[in-house]
Enzyme design. Structure first.
Site, PDB file in Angstrom:
ATOM      1  N   LYS A 163      31.971  18.843   8.460  1.00  0.00           N
ATOM      2  CA  LYS A 163      31.569  19.726   9.553  1.00  0.00           C
ATOM      3  C   LYS A 163      30.554  20.808   9.194  1.00  0.00           C
ATOM      4  O   LYS A 163      29.748  21.221  10.026  1.00  0.00           O
ATOM      5  CB  LYS A 163      32.824  20.374  10.136  1.00  0.00           C
ATOM      6  N   ASP A 213      39.417  23.513  15.377  1.00  0.00           N
ATOM      7  CA  ASP A 213      40.714  23.009  14.947  1.00  0.00           C
ATOM      8  C   ASP A 213      40.834  23.170  13.439  1.00  0.00           C
ATOM      9  O   ASP A 213      41.847  22.868  12.850  1.00  0.00           O
ATOM     10  CB  ASP A 213      40.825  21.528  15.314  1.00  0.00           C
TER      11      ASP A 213
HETATM   12  C1  LIG Z   1      37.494  15.692  10.375  1.00  0.00           C
HETATM   13  C2  LIG Z   1      36.866  15.532  11.702  1.00  0.00           C
HETATM   14  N1  LIG Z   1      36.455  14.324  12.073  1.00  0.00           N
HETATM   15  C3  LIG Z   1      35.870  14.122  13.264  1.00  0.00           C
HETATM   16  C4  LIG Z   1      35.681  15.150  14.158  1.00  0.00           C
HETATM   17  C5  LIG Z   1      35.083  14.846  15.499  1.00  0.00           C
HETATM   18  O1  LIG Z   1      33.852  15.421  15.735  1.00  0.00           O
HETATM   19  P1  LIG Z   1      33.385  15.712  17.227  1.00  0.00           P
HETATM   20  O2  LIG Z   1      34.259  16.769  17.782  1.00  0.00           O
HETATM   21  O3  LIG Z   1      31.982  16.099  17.082  1.00  0.00           O
HETATM   22  O4  LIG Z   1      33.538  14.460  18.009  1.00  0.00           O
HETATM   23  C6  LIG Z   1      36.089  16.437  13.811  1.00  0.00           C
HETATM   24  C7  LIG Z   1      35.885  17.566  14.719  1.00  0.00           C
HETATM   25  O5  LIG Z   1      36.318  18.663  14.503  1.00  0.00           O
HETATM   26  C8  LIG Z   1      36.694  16.637  12.553  1.00  0.00           C
HETATM   27  O6  LIG Z   1      37.112  17.841  12.157  1.00  0.00           O
END
Ligand SMILES: Cc1ncc(COP(=O)(O)O)c(C=O)c1O
Length: 416
Positions: free
Chosen positions: A77, A124
């Site tokens: 992220k 989150d």
């Molecule tokens: C570890 C992880 N994978 C995937 C995502 C998904 O990303 P998006 O919210 O851009 O779809 C998040 C989002 O916070 C994440 O923390």
């Protein structure tokens, strides 16, 4: 009780004018990558080549981009928040982002020209940690709000970076509204949110470009091992910024022959899937507590830019119960002999669990055939996080919590 199934739908959405695809142009992504490369902490994350797993799946290759190594933060992220900050500062100082190197952003000259801003966000966990980390590294301030139920380890990781952080009594989408209102009311306050809505599009599109670094690394790493083009990409979605970024980059890289992209959401927050089922092109919203082990995917309101890119280019949308990612975590942690171990967290491993179900469970044969997954397929997936909640990780991988049977381990009822 029956095991909850993966739901899926072909992409039969009406196409839009595709005006957002250019956000993920190769030129924009190259700028993001150059920016990230300027950090002393930067190194390319591994692309793990799971040869034994590919053989087990009956495909030519399974490649896992392992984001547990990203800047020492255990998730991808930070790529987004950091690049958005750089582009914001570039805009405010009337410069091009290519001038925003790490050295420049941490210089006295920048301090004199720009001063200090406060970057607000909701998270989150992973996005907020990335924003807090980048703010600290670049001498800026960060305020982070987390939804109800956020775990302490994720809270602590953000606090450790010097940000002001709170856990609120509301869900993720309401935390976003809270952060936006506070940024509005604060002098030199700006919201750096990893999702777009009507009228809030610049920063989220920069965040998506930041994620492009990862996609461009993966494309290059595949070429280095002789795979010119992945035929399939499995990418998970919360709001769909990541998925839109990955999809958009590969659609621009292979305009005539794009890989087939499968979108995976948690069943608890499957807003993109619901939009795809509705087939009218309008995004759908899921509300409530969004309870799932996939905390990073627990977002009920789509990013409108991500949604637009996905509706034009994705092959299929899926809605995955928790066991899919728990199985993926265990598979990646216990690979086929000779394959590398990938420590993959709840939101990171859903791709492996989903591919496994599609290849091995006859009830998904129609999806397998529709996607054309066979022994020639080169499958790319992204383990977007490592064990960002280490206790939960151990409970799932070591203790067998969230098994494919609906009866949790440890509560197995006697059959006699
Ligand atoms: C570890 C992880 N994978 C995937 C995502 C998904 O990303 P998006 O919210 O851009 O779809 C998040 C989002 O916070 C994440 O923390």
């Amino acid at each position: 009780m029956e095991m909850e199934q993966i739901k899926w739908v072909r992409n039969e959405l009406p196409k839009s004018d595709d005006k957002w695809l250019d956000v993920m142009s190769l030129e924009n992504v190259a700028k993001a990558r150059a920016f990230h490369r300027s950090f002393p902490q930067y190194s390319i994350t591994p692309l793990d080549n799971l040869k034994g797993m590919a053989n087990y799946m009956g495909v030519a290759g399974v490649y896992v981009k392992n984001e547990s190594y990203r800047f020492g933060l255990n998730a991808f992220k930070v790529l987004g928040g950091s690049f958005a900050m750089a582009r914001y500062i570039a805009q405010k100082t009337g410069k091009d982002v290519s001038e925003m190197t790490y050295d420049y952003l941490t210089s006295q000259q920048l301090k004199d020209e720009f001063g200090q801003a406060t970057f607000f966000t909701a998270t989150d966990g992973n996005h907020g940690r990335g924003v807090a980390w980048a703010a600290k590294k670049l001498g800026q301030k960060a305020v982070v709000h987390m939804p109800k139920g956020s775990v302490k380890s994720r809270f602590d990781n953000i606090a450790k970076e010097g940000a002001t952080v709170t856990i609120e009594e509301v869900n993720y989408d309401d935390c976003v509204r809270m952060a936006a209102a506070e940024a509005d009311a604060c002098e030199n306050g700006v919201i750096v949110q990893d999702t777009a809505w009507e009228g809030y599009e610049d920063i989220p599109s920069w965040i998506m470009q930041g994620y492009g670094t990862m996609a461009s690394e993966a494309a290059e790493q595949l070429r280095q091992i002789g795979v010119n083009r992945p035929t399939h990409i499995f990418v998970q979605a919360g709001v769909g910024s990541l998925a839109g970024a990955v999809q958009g980059y590969f659609a621009n890289l292979f305009p005539n022959d794009p890989p087939k992209v499968v979108i995976m959401e948690t069943a608890a927050a499957d807003c993109l899937y619901k939009g795809a089922v509705a087939k009218d092109g309008d995004p759908r919203i899921v509300t409530g507590d969004l309870t799932t082990i996939m905390a990073g995917l627990a977002c009920g309101e789509p990013n409108i830019i991500g949604w637009d890119i996905l509706r034009n280019h994705s092959a299929a949308f899926t809605s995955c119960p928790d066991w899919v990612s728990a199985k993926g975590m265990r598979m990646l942690a216990n690979p086929v002999h000779g394959d590398p171990v990938v420590i993959s967290g709840e939101s990171g491993a859903v791709g492996m669990g989903c591919l496994d179900a599609i290849m091995h469970d006859e009830q998904y044969k129609e999806l397998r055939d529709y996607l054309g997954l066979d022994r020639f397929s080169q499958v790319l997936m992204i383990s977007t996080e490592g064990d960002t909640d280490p206790e939960k990780y151990r409970r799932i991988v070591w203790d067998g919590e969230v098994c494919t049977d609906t009866t949790p381990m440890g509560h197995v009822e006697s059959k006699s």
